[in-house]
Design an enzyme around this catalytic site. Structure first.
Site, PDB file in Angstrom:
ATOM      1  N   LEU A  15      25.924   8.028 -43.701  1.00  0.00           N
ATOM      2  CA  LEU A  15      25.383   8.384 -42.222  1.00  0.00           C
ATOM      3  C   LEU A  15      24.602   7.638 -41.572  1.00  0.00           C
ATOM      4  O   LEU A  15      24.548   7.603 -40.010  1.00  0.00           O
ATOM      5  CB  LEU A  15      24.635   9.759 -42.371  1.00  0.00           C
ATOM      6  CG  LEU A  15      25.592  10.840 -43.183  1.00  0.00           C
ATOM      7  CD1 LEU A  15      25.075  12.208 -43.105  1.00  0.00           C
ATOM      8  CD2 LEU A  15      27.092  11.092 -42.324  1.00  0.00           C
ATOM      9  N   VAL A  23      21.419   7.064 -46.178  1.00  0.00           N
ATOM     10  CA  VAL A  23      21.702   8.312 -46.412  1.00  0.00           C
ATOM     11  C   VAL A  23      23.238   8.529 -46.383  1.00  0.00           C
ATOM     12  O   VAL A  23      23.901   7.835 -45.376  1.00  0.00           O
ATOM     13  CB  VAL A  23      21.211   9.139 -45.122  1.00  0.00           C
ATOM     14  CG1 VAL A  23      21.655  10.549 -45.146  1.00  0.00           C
ATOM     15  CG2 VAL A  23      19.571   9.136 -45.126  1.00  0.00           C
ATOM     16  N   LYS A  36      20.046  11.081 -49.687  1.00  0.00           N
ATOM     17  CA  LYS A  36      19.214   9.975 -49.314  1.00  0.00           C
ATOM     18  C   LYS A  36      18.811   8.997 -50.594  1.00  0.00           C
ATOM     19  O   LYS A  36      18.057   9.126 -51.375  1.00  0.00           O
ATOM     20  CB  LYS A  36      17.625  10.123 -48.828  1.00  0.00           C
ATOM     21  CG  LYS A  36      17.019   9.048 -48.336  1.00  0.00           C
ATOM     22  CD  LYS A  36      15.962   9.235 -47.341  1.00  0.00           C
ATOM     23  CE  LYS A  36      15.321   8.186 -46.605  1.00  0.00           C
ATOM     24  NZ  LYS A  36      14.660   8.366 -45.109  1.00  0.00           N
ATOM     25  N   ASP A 130       4.462  11.511 -41.879  1.00  0.00           N
ATOM     26  CA  ASP A 130       5.206  10.432 -41.061  1.00  0.00           C
ATOM     27  C   ASP A 130       6.065  11.510 -40.004  1.00  0.00           C
ATOM     28  O   ASP A 130       7.326  11.331 -39.895  1.00  0.00           O
ATOM     29  CB  ASP A 130       6.463   9.604 -42.005  1.00  0.00           C
ATOM     30  CG  ASP A 130       7.018   8.335 -41.285  1.00  0.00           C
ATOM     31  OD1 ASP A 130       6.381   8.075 -40.083  1.00  0.00           O
ATOM     32  OD2 ASP A 130       7.928   7.948 -41.503  1.00  0.00           O
TER      33      ASP A 130
END
Length: 408
Positions: A15, A23, A36, A130
């Site tokens: 992806l 991912v 992931k 993050d």
């Protein structure tokens, strides 16, 4: 080509790719998932693997509608993977790239959802570290909210903490995405929940304005602005909403709201924002001169610019934002040497920023116009003076009567 991830999952299709890994669209015992798969160099770090396993319980227990759920953590040979819920939609960065900025009602509704997710994480003792548009996913299959917004979910919990292990980063280095880093991280303090509030307020500012309050230029200049500059009001937003932004962008962590408080206060603003169009402001132009870049140079060669990976089909694989950038922590003398005061001010649409190239060019044009006008006036004055002087030098009329002239 399909590949097995552990004994329970199969990865079928990539992806996207990001700084920490790749991912995949995958399949597990309960249906479609996002997997992931962290980089091989991370998987080879035994200390990081240990930390990864230690985070398992906390990450698996984080269950909230505004958080992309982590279903499993896989450690299998060279594979180190997070198995997550698959969100069918897009990420917030992709929407920003398409629309540049959002209407205030939609922007506030999205950020309120993310604040709810952060409140649940902070209550569980988890700091995201993050928060940025790349890590906010929009569920296109969910019900529409205020301003036509789709439900927003925060993803990538735990990745920054895993990458920022003691062996990989020393106390003299800082990891994060420069535009969204809280001042206390830049100054070398440990990240607490308040760093997520600062980052989320920066995201809200970006959704409203189309640019971040302290971004632009070399990463070192961005870090310095976070520590030494304050934001100025965005033209056109209600004062109550601006005061919320100012409080959550405070330099002192204790001055910021908690995530639950921020979510509640933002939802109080929604009725006042109904029908308000996106703001019409221009991004400040890049600074003409910054402090020497060497003072804030990355401690290691810069990696290609890559953003966080969207966990949804059809999303763009990369972003133009640095992510998990490792830089040397600036010293107190370096931070103190920066410009203090107000950050680069947003301007009404089409207006040049004072001191910018466009502003100097416009000033030069005005100066030339003034000089040209002055020249015309001077020439006219000289001409009139010459005419008057010539008139005074004429011979008296032949009848002997002196001529009379009026001088100014």
């Amino acid at each position: 080509m399909a590949r097995k991830i552990g004994s329970r999952y199969t990865a079928h299709q990539i992806l996207g790719r990001g700084s920490a890994g790749t991912v995949w669209l995958g399949e597990g015992p309960e249906g479609a998932v996002a997997i992931k798969l962290l980089r091989e160099d991370l998987a080879a770090d035994q200390e990081l693997v240990g930390r990864f396993v230690q985070e398992r319980t906390a990450l698996l227990s984080l269950d909230h509608p505004s958080v992309v759920g982590v279903r499993d953590l896989v450690v299998d040979g060279n594979d180190l993977a997070l198995v997550m819920d698959l969100v069918r939609g897009t990420d917030l960065r992709t929407r920003l790239d398409r629309e540049r900025r959002l209407a205030p009602e939609a922007a506030v509704a999205i950020v309120a959802d993310v604040a709810d997710g952060l409140a649940a994480a902070h209550a569980a003792g988890i700091v995201h570290r993050d928060v940025k548009p790349e890590n906010v996913l929009l569920d296109m299959q969910g019900p529409l909210g205020p301003g036509g917004s789709h439900p927003a979910l925060l993803t990538d919990f735990g990745v920054a903490k895993l990458v920022d292990s003691p062996r990989r980063t020393r106390a003299t280095k800082v990891i994060g995405t420069p535009d969204y880093l809280a001042p206390e991280i830049i100054e070398g303090l440990p990240p607490r929940a308040a760093v997520d509030i600062y980052a989320l307020a920066t995201v809200l500012y970006e959704l409203l304005a189309g640019f971040t309050p302290f971004g632009g230029g070399h990463p070192g200049a961005v870090l310095r602005r976070h520590v030494t500059e304050t934001v100025v009001p965005l033209p056109g937003i209600p004062d109550e909403l601006w005061q919320l932004l100012v409080q959550c962008l405070a330099k002192a962590p204790a001055s910021r709201l908690r995530a639950s408080e921020l979510a509640a206060r933002l939802r109080e603003q929604l009725p006042l924002l109904a029908g308000m169009p996106p703001l019409d402001v221009d991004e400040p132009e890049p600074e003409i001169s910054e402090e020497p870049e060497a003072a804030f140079a990355p401690s290691e060669p810069a990696a290609p610019r890559r953003g966080a990976v969207p966990l949804v089909p059809g999303s763009k694989p990369d972003s133009n934002r640095d992510t998990h950038t490792s830089m040397r922590v600036p010293g107190p003398d370096e931070l103190a040497g920066g410009a203090r005061g107000t950050a680069r001010a947003p301007r009404a649409s089409g207006a040049p920023r004072p001191g910018s190239a466009r502003h100097r060019a416009a000033t030069a044009r005005r100066r030339r116009l003034v000089l040209a006008t002055s020249g015309v006036v001077l020439a006219a004055a000289v001409g009139v003076g010459g005419w008057l002087a010539a008139s005074g030098d004429e011979e008296p009329p032949s009848d002997g009567n002196p001529s009379v002239s009026a001088t100014p």
